[in-house]
Design an enzyme around this catalytic site. Structure first.
Site, PDB file in Angstrom:
ATOM      1  N   HIS A 172      -6.480   4.344  -3.159  1.00 50.10           N
ATOM      2  CA  HIS A 172      -5.681   3.207  -2.689  1.00 50.10           C
ATOM      3  C   HIS A 172      -5.352   3.434  -1.215  1.00 50.10           C
ATOM      4  O   HIS A 172      -4.514   4.271  -0.882  1.00 50.10           O
ATOM      5  CB  HIS A 172      -4.409   3.135  -3.567  1.00 50.10           C
ATOM      6  CG  HIS A 172      -3.467   2.041  -3.204  1.00 50.10           C
ATOM      7  ND1 HIS A 172      -2.199   1.955  -3.742  1.00 50.10           N
ATOM      8  CD2 HIS A 172      -3.585   0.976  -2.364  1.00 50.10           C
ATOM      9  CE1 HIS A 172      -1.580   0.896  -3.245  1.00 50.10           C
ATOM     10  NE2 HIS A 172      -2.399   0.291  -2.413  1.00 50.10           N
ATOM     11  N   MET A 192      -3.704   2.609   2.094  1.00 44.66           N
ATOM     12  CA  MET A 192      -2.619   1.896   2.770  1.00 44.66           C
ATOM     13  C   MET A 192      -2.663   2.334   4.229  1.00 44.66           C
ATOM     14  O   MET A 192      -1.760   3.031   4.727  1.00 44.66           O
ATOM     15  CB  MET A 192      -1.281   2.229   2.094  1.00 44.66           C
ATOM     16  CG  MET A 192      -1.146   1.602   0.707  1.00 44.66           C
ATOM     17  SD  MET A 192       0.072   2.406  -0.345  1.00 44.66           S
ATOM     18  CE  MET A 192      -0.939   3.743  -1.005  1.00 44.66           C
ATOM     19  N   SER A 220      -0.627   8.535 -10.351  1.00 44.50           N
ATOM     20  CA  SER A 220      -0.662   8.684  -8.891  1.00 44.50           C
ATOM     21  C   SER A 220      -0.285  10.106  -8.540  1.00 44.50           C
ATOM     22  O   SER A 220       0.835  10.556  -8.822  1.00 44.50           O
ATOM     23  CB  SER A 220       0.327   7.729  -8.229  1.00 44.50           C
ATOM     24  OG  SER A 220       0.513   8.133  -6.878  1.00 44.50           O
TER      25      SER A 220
END
Ligand code: DX5
Ligand code: ZN
Length: 221
Positions: free
Chosen positions: A68, A70, A10
């Site tokens: 990802h 969010m 990440s």
């Protein structure tokens, strides 16, 4: 059964002032995916990066961009991320009113679709959309920040999802995200995960350590 284990660093834990060099460094160090954590200060209590940064990083590597999201609402921004170079787009079911439609949208744009389950989110939501997903992400922290402790109570969820994926006969990756280190990586793999997201555990020690950090996540201490 042994399955190949993929490592997805990440970049939330990278040096944001040198992101291009950081992405090249983890590529050279053996990363399989580049995990990009997109946060909006609304769905989660932190703000990170948007599609412009994904686009700027795209020329720095040919590795899979594992994005990802969010953010909520999410549908409005999916095309921007795919156009910017996202290969996999993962969403949370709580981020919009129509999770099936959101996954359809990702697929229609030509990207792979992922669904992410927070620690408090039950797995049943997956059953209704398993024909649409290429990746299931189990959050082992509450999303928002790197460097949090692995929530071990999610291991049975990983096991249950492994059973459902195998029963589906579909080619679906099972990814774990949050608090993954050399020890918890092995627990996640034993439970059935095959993609490990790791921010802190990849970037600790600086670029000279990245290859060894990634190797240890994949194979153990
Ligand atoms: C958390 C993010 C994670 C996080 C992982 O909301 O989705 O990807 O950056 O960081 P570590 O590996 O440090 O827990
Ligand atoms: Zn993430």
């Amino acid at each position: 059964m042994t399955r190949d284990i993929l490592i997805a660093p990440s970049i939330l834990s990278a040096d944001f002032a040198a992101l291009g060099a950081e992405v090249r460094a983890i590529d050279a160090a053996g990363a399989d995916y580049i995990h990009v954590d997109v946060m909006d200060g609304h769905f989660v209590p932190n703000i990170t990066i948007g599609p412009g940064v994904v686009k700027a990083l795209r020329p720095h590597t040919e590795k899979v961009f594992d994005v990802h999201l969010m953010i909520s609402p999410v549908d409005l921004f999916i095309e921007d991320f795919v156009t910017a170079g996202a290969d996999i787009v993962t969403i949370h079911p709580e981020a919009g009113a129509h999770v099936h439609r959101t996954l359809q949208l990702i697929k229609a744009l030509g990207a792979k679709a992922g669904i992410s389950l927070n620690p408090g989110t039950p797995i049943d939501v997956v059953d209704q959309v398993i024909d649409l997903v290429d990746l299931i992400l189990v959050m082992t922290v509450n999303p928002g920040f790197g460097g949090q402790a692995f929530i071990a109570s999610q291991l049975p969820k990983i096991e249950a999802l492994r059973t459902r994926i195998d029963a589906s006969g579909r080619d679906i990756r099972l990814e774990v995200d949050g608090g993954v280190n050399v020890e918890t990586a092995q627990q996640a793999i034993a439970a059935g995960a095959d993609v490990l997201v790791a921010g802190t555990a990849t970037f600790t020690g600086g670029p000279d350590r990245y290859a060894e950090n990634i190797r240890r996540l994949r194979t153990g201490p």
